[in-house]
Motif scaffolding. Structure first.
Motif, short mmCIF file in Angstrom:
data_model
loop_
_atom_site.label_atom_id
_atom_site.label_comp_id
_atom_site.label_asym_id
_atom_site.label_seq_id
_atom_site.Cartn_x
_atom_site.Cartn_y
_atom_site.Cartn_z
N UNK A 42 0.77 -1.18 0.21
CA UNK A 42 0.07 0.10 0.26
C UNK A 42 0.72 1.17 -0.06
N UNK A 43 0.49 2.36 -0.51
CA UNK A 43 1.23 3.56 -0.57
C UNK A 43 1.26 4.15 0.81
N UNK A 44 2.46 5.06 1.16
CA UNK A 44 2.73 5.53 2.41
C UNK A 44 3.41 4.78 3.35
N UNK A 45 3.79 5.47 4.56
CA UNK A 45 4.47 4.89 5.69
C UNK A 45 3.88 5.02 6.92
N UNK A 46 4.19 4.12 7.88
CA UNK A 46 3.85 4.40 9.29
C UNK A 46 5.40 5.05 10.03
N UNK A 47 5.49 5.89 10.68
CA UNK A 47 6.62 6.24 11.30
C UNK A 47 6.61 6.21 13.04
N UNK A 48 7.42 5.52 13.36
CA UNK A 48 7.50 5.12 14.71
C UNK A 48 8.23 6.47 15.42
N UNK A 49 7.64 7.11 16.32
CA UNK A 49 8.46 7.96 17.00
C UNK A 49 8.21 7.93 18.40
N UNK A 50 8.87 8.75 19.27
CA UNK A 50 8.91 8.63 20.74
C UNK A 50 7.54 8.56 21.58
N UNK A 51 6.47 8.95 20.56
CA UNK A 51 5.05 9.17 21.30
C UNK A 51 4.28 7.83 20.91
N UNK A 53 2.62 4.44 20.65
CA UNK A 53 2.17 3.79 21.91
C UNK A 53 2.03 2.19 21.43
N UNK A 54 2.54 1.57 22.41
CA UNK A 54 2.33 -0.09 21.91
C UNK A 54 1.04 -0.49 22.99
N UNK A 55 -0.10 -0.83 21.98
CA UNK A 55 -1.20 -1.28 22.90
C UNK A 55 -1.36 -2.89 22.72
N UNK A 56 -1.56 -3.00 23.96
CA UNK A 56 -1.98 -4.75 24.02
C UNK A 56 -3.17 -4.71 24.85
N UNK A 57 -4.18 -5.52 24.01
CA UNK A 57 -5.33 -5.51 24.69
C UNK A 57 -5.54 -6.94 24.97
N UNK A 92 -1.23 6.82 16.20
CA UNK A 92 0.21 6.55 16.40
C UNK A 92 0.33 5.40 17.38
N UNK A 93 -0.44 4.19 17.05
CA UNK A 93 -0.20 3.16 17.95
C UNK A 93 0.11 1.87 17.08
N UNK A 94 0.94 0.93 17.86
CA UNK A 94 1.07 -0.38 17.35
C UNK A 94 0.23 -1.03 17.82
#
Ligand code: ACM
Length: 546
Positions: A42-51, A53-57, A92-94
């Motif tokens: 798919x076009x585009x990117x996700x950028x990981x930055x210091x904000x 969040x790693x969500x674990x449900x 901004x979440x993984x």
């Protein structure tokens, strides 16, 4: 609250406006090994930055381990300490979440958009493999152990659905002919996990050294773990020369536990191998009463197959049962590998005890005596809740009732076992013996045992023989690459022999057969080489065109 809403809506509106202008990613952006079952760029990117969040449900310990693993993977190079959140804050979440529609326990879905990354699986193992895919989509600098600034930590947008072809995707390491430190064993396991392999066959006992501490038998540590010297050059050279250097070592039970824990947190099950009845000379050096002739023995100093093997006496069975009892307490996996290969029958033929035993048990030859030996040990191991694996010689004289066969002398043993409805792991010498040379011109390679097994030959192997019908084929659990170390003295050399061929084994056992093409594999491998370089993997370069 307002701020939260604003933040949540902003990227959405931005992405809606920006969608037409998102840049397409080049095919090289999707360098994933083994190749996923379905990958839609798919076009585009996700950028990981210091904000980010790693969500674990998902609230299980295994999923928590995966989230912690991902956070630890990202931290060293980026310096970001991702917050692990039990809720899902949105953008901004993984996000790692449960998806019961993923039917394979090792399968996963991975969706990367400019706003967020979604990892979905029904079991933690699948989430772990999604993390390995995400890792390979991030810049290779993510592998660095020091903070690297000035880089955007981007992952290309994509939709992936993935699951393995086989449940057994293995690599073996012989730590007996040469001994390898715990740190290297962990690194070996790390590299397996990165390529979604899930079994580590740890070959722990041999003629040339016994490498696992057994508390009940201290002479295994004092005597069997050490040889007085080692042959120099190839075993076939005449006259044979020796280095005069005492050599050896063993893993303490605490070290074994540490490696087992390490492997578990990477979803790798360890298959420990305790060889019987052959390849036992080191044990006989410590306890000669376990041989048919109680002569003094020495730990072997050269390579090959030796006549002195365990004698099937009550005291041998008592010894082996005590050894296995300790081994079982250390390894939580389902299998104990009992060896069974290359056991000369000479000493049994010469032994009055063995001949009497054969008469008493109605065994028509020494192969049936070996089968009696293995069946007896299987019964014991089964009584402890574990299954046995043996090399394909365990077919001779009749298979033990529940044995899994590791087919190494070609695929015939595996075919015969599958036809008898026994489980099989394919590891034929012609495709899976990674101790063979990998270049035609051996001048550029360190001394090896012999043979020639280039990367494309490994890759070409299909673990399921065409001759099997669908029911029989279900018994092919997978395949494994073997690294025997007679001629492999150092961790660097072990890595050189294993890589990149282990990655071919990984793709052979993960990716559907009809999706595998060597040229495509080689292209991805060349992209992947930069990551192996970051990890300082000493891989062979014959198939890397630079
Ligand atoms: C073997 O290579 N002897 C299993």
């Amino acid at each position: 609250m307002k701020k939260w809403l604003f933040l949540a809506l902003l990227p959405l509106s931005v992405s809606c406006q920006q969608k037409p202008t998102l840049t397409e990613n080049k095919p090289e952006a999707y360098t994933v090994l083994p190749k996923p079952v379905s990958l839609i760029p798919k076009p585009g990117n996700f950028v990981i930055n210091k904000e980010t969040v790693l969500s674990l449900t998902v609230k299980t310990e295994r999923f928590e381990q995966v989230a912690a693993y991902l956070a630890n993977l990202i931290k060293p190079a980026t310096g970001f300490e991702l917050l692990i959140d039990k809720k899902d804050p949105g953008n901004n979440t993984i996000a790692i979440s449960l998806d019961e529609s993923v039917t394979n326990p090792e399968g996963y879905k991975l969706v990367i958009t400019p706003e967020r990354i979604d990892i979905k699986a029904s079991e933690a193992a699948g989430a772990f493999y999604a993390v390995q895919t995400l890792r390979q989509l991030l810049p290779e600098a993510i592998e660095r152990k020091e903070i690297t600034s000035g880089l955007a930590w981007t992952a290309p947008c994509v939709e992936i659905e993935d699951y393995p072809r086989f449940g057994y995707r293995g690599m073996h390491l012989d730590v007996c002919r040469h001994f390898f430190p715990v740190e290297f064993v962990k690194r070996y396991i790390d590299l397996l996990a990165m390529h979604k392999m899930n079994r580590f066959h740890w070959h722990l006992t041999e003629d040339q050294g016994w490498r696992i501490e057994i508390k009940k038998y201290p002479k295994l540590q004092e005597v069997a773990a050490w040889r007085k010297e080692t042959i120099i050059g190839h075993n076939s050279e005449k006259p044979q020369r020796f280095d005069g250097q005492r050599y050896g070592g063993y893993y303490t039970q605490d070290e074994i536990k540490e490696v087992v824990w390490y492997a578990q947190s990477r979803f790798v099950e360890i298959v420990p191998e305790i060889e019987m009845p052959g390849h036992a000379q080191a044990a006989l050096a410590a306890y000669p009463e376990l041989a048919c002739k109680p002569d003094p023995y020495e730990v072997a100093t050269k390579w090959g197959v030796f006549d002195d093997v365990f004698c099937p006496t009550p005291q041998t069975f008592e010894f082996l049962e005590n050894v296995i009892s300790e081994v079982i307490t250390l390894f939580p996996g389902r299998y104990i590998h009992i060896g069974g290969d290359e056991c000369p029958k000479k000493r049994w033929e010469e032994s009055a005890f063995c001949q009497d035993l054969m008469k008493k048990e109605g065994l028509k030859d020494e192969h049936e005596l070996q089968s009696y030996f293995i069946r007896r040990m299987e019964k014991f191991i089964n009584s402890k809740g574990k299954k046995i694996i043996g090399w394909d010689e365990i077919l001779e004289g009749g298979l033990a009732p529940d044995a899994t066969v590791m087919s190494w002398r070609g695929t015939e043993g595996g075919i015969a076992a599958a036809k008898q409805r026994h489980d099989v792991i394919m590891t034929p010498t012609t495709y899976c013996y990674l101790d063979y040379y990998q270049s035609n011109d051996q001048k550029d390679e360190p001394l090896a045992i012999g043979g020639y097994l280039p990367l494309d030959s490994v890759y070409s192997f299909n673990p399921t023989p065409a001759i099997l019908n669908a029911e029989e084929a279900k018994h092919i659990l997978g395949a494994q690459g073997n690294v025997w170390t007679e001629y492999i003295k150092t961790p660097e050399q072990a890595e050189y022999m294993a890589y990149p061929r282990a990655i071919a084994i990984a793709e052979m056992t993960w990716t559907p057969q009809d999706m595998r093409q060597f040229a495509d594999f080689q292209n991805r491998l060349e992209g992947h080489a930069a990551r192996l370089d970051e990890l300082k993997v000493n891989y062979a370069k014959h198939y890397i065109r630079k």
